[in-house]
Write a protein that holds these residues in place. Structure first.
Motif, PDB file in Angstrom:
ATOM      1  N   GLU A  24       2.691  11.939  -9.644  1.00  0.00           N
ATOM      2  CA  GLU A  24       1.758  11.716  -8.530  1.00  0.00           C
ATOM      3  C   GLU A  24       1.917  10.324  -7.900  1.00  0.00           C
ATOM      4  O   GLU A  24       1.395  10.073  -6.814  1.00  0.00           O
ATOM      5  N   MET A  25       2.600   9.424  -8.588  1.00  0.00           N
ATOM      6  CA  MET A  25       2.782   8.080  -8.049  1.00  0.00           C
ATOM      7  C   MET A  25       3.963   8.003  -7.081  1.00  0.00           C
ATOM      8  O   MET A  25       4.209   6.961  -6.477  1.00  0.00           O
TER       9      MET A  25
ATOM     10  N   GLN B  56       0.848  -1.187   0.000  1.00  0.00           N
ATOM     11  CA  GLN B  56       0.000   0.000   0.000  1.00  0.00           C
ATOM     12  C   GLN B  56       0.886   1.239   0.000  1.00  0.00           C
ATOM     13  O   GLN B  56       2.031   1.191   0.450  1.00  0.00           O
ATOM     14  N   ARG B  57       0.331   2.311  -0.564  1.00  0.00           N
ATOM     15  CA  ARG B  57       1.052   3.589  -0.501  1.00  0.00           C
ATOM     16  C   ARG B  57       0.458   4.348   0.671  1.00  0.00           C
ATOM     17  O   ARG B  57      -0.769   4.440   0.800  1.00  0.00           O
ATOM     18  N   THR B  58       1.320   4.880   1.544  1.00  0.00           N
ATOM     19  CA  THR B  58       0.814   5.585   2.723  1.00  0.00           C
ATOM     20  C   THR B  58       0.874   7.107   2.563  1.00  0.00           C
ATOM     21  O   THR B  58      -0.030   7.795   2.996  1.00  0.00           O
TER      22      THR B  58
ATOM     23  N   PHE C  60      -3.715  -1.671  -3.307  1.00  0.00           N
ATOM     24  CA  PHE C  60      -3.579  -2.255  -4.640  1.00  0.00           C
ATOM     25  C   PHE C  60      -4.155  -3.674  -4.665  1.00  0.00           C
ATOM     26  O   PHE C  60      -4.161  -4.371  -3.659  1.00  0.00           O
TER      27      PHE C  60
ATOM     28  N   TYR D 102       5.847   3.625  -0.039  1.00  0.00           N
ATOM     29  CA  TYR D 102       5.137   2.363  -0.254  1.00  0.00           C
ATOM     30  C   TYR D 102       5.543   1.391   0.849  1.00  0.00           C
ATOM     31  O   TYR D 102       6.733   1.211   1.121  1.00  0.00           O
TER      32      TYR D 102
ATOM     33  N   THR E 148      -0.760  10.318  -0.404  1.00  0.00           N
ATOM     34  CA  THR E 148      -2.164   9.914  -0.303  1.00  0.00           C
ATOM     35  C   THR E 148      -2.230   8.405  -0.199  1.00  0.00           C
ATOM     36  O   THR E 148      -1.625   7.701  -1.011  1.00  0.00           O
ATOM     37  N   PRO E 149      -2.976   7.869   0.787  1.00  0.00           N
ATOM     38  CA  PRO E 149      -3.076   6.418   0.935  1.00  0.00           C
ATOM     39  C   PRO E 149      -3.711   5.767  -0.295  1.00  0.00           C
ATOM     40  O   PRO E 149      -4.627   6.320  -0.899  1.00  0.00           O
ATOM     41  N   GLN E 150      -3.184   4.601  -0.652  1.00  0.00           N
ATOM     42  CA  GLN E 150      -3.729   3.843  -1.778  1.00  0.00           C
ATOM     43  C   GLN E 150      -3.445   2.361  -1.556  1.00  0.00           C
ATOM     44  O   GLN E 150      -2.351   1.988  -1.150  1.00  0.00           O
TER      45      GLN E 150
END
Length: 164
Positions: A140-141, A111-113, A120, A145, A116-118
């Motif tokens: 933006e990516m 996950q990206r913290t 997958f 992680y 912005t949290p995301q």
């Protein structure tokens, strides 16, 4: 099979194995419950354990043996996080996460913290292999992680900063 404990004529004999300092009967022998304990379990203690009861003059053939399989669970070791590929705008990269220990095999979750949290999901994320494929990178990516390696025995994390 290796003999661990023997009870005969009121005497308990503990065989010379690496289990010797960690094993014993759970209850006094006179209770007729011959459950054993193993302290400080190790992965190598996994396997098949057999209990054999020999009763003099008994006619109960075939019912004097009990078998149990023991699987010692091992929490994942701290995983290693890596970036494969060149993180430039428009490129593709793969983030990998791998733990050297774990029984059963760990499940990996990226996950990206930040910023912005995301979370997958497949097919980008492979929970068994610990890979996350990021395609057509954009600025933006970029971010932090985090990979979590988890099984029934516990979890550990590693993280990586991706700068596009």
């Amino acid at each position: 099979p290796v003999q661990i404990l023997t009870y005969l004529d009121g005497v308990v004999k503990v065989e010379e194995t690496e289990l010797k300092p960690r094993v014993g009967f759970l209850y006094p022998i006179l209770t007729h419950n011959i459950s054993v304990f193993i302290n400080a379990t190790r992965e190598g203690d996994s396997g098949q354990y057999m209990c054999t009861v020999n009763v003099v003059d008994a006619t109960t053939t075939g019912k004097n043996v009990g078998v149990i399989n023991l699987t010692v669970l091992v929490p994942p070791a701290v995983p290693t996080c890596e970036v494969h590929g060149n993180p430039t705008v428009g490129a593709n990269v793969t983030l990998s996460c791998s733990s050297k220990k774990g029984k059963p095999s760990p499940r990996y979750q990226w996950q990206r913290t930040d910023p912005t949290p995301q979370v997958f999901f497949p097919p980008a994320q492979d929970w068994a292999r610990g890979t996350l494929k990021l395609t057509n990178l954009s600025l933006e990516m970029s971010g932090l992680y985090v990979c979590t390696a988890e099984n029934r025995a516990g979890f550990e994390k590693c993280n990586i900063v991706l700068e596009v």
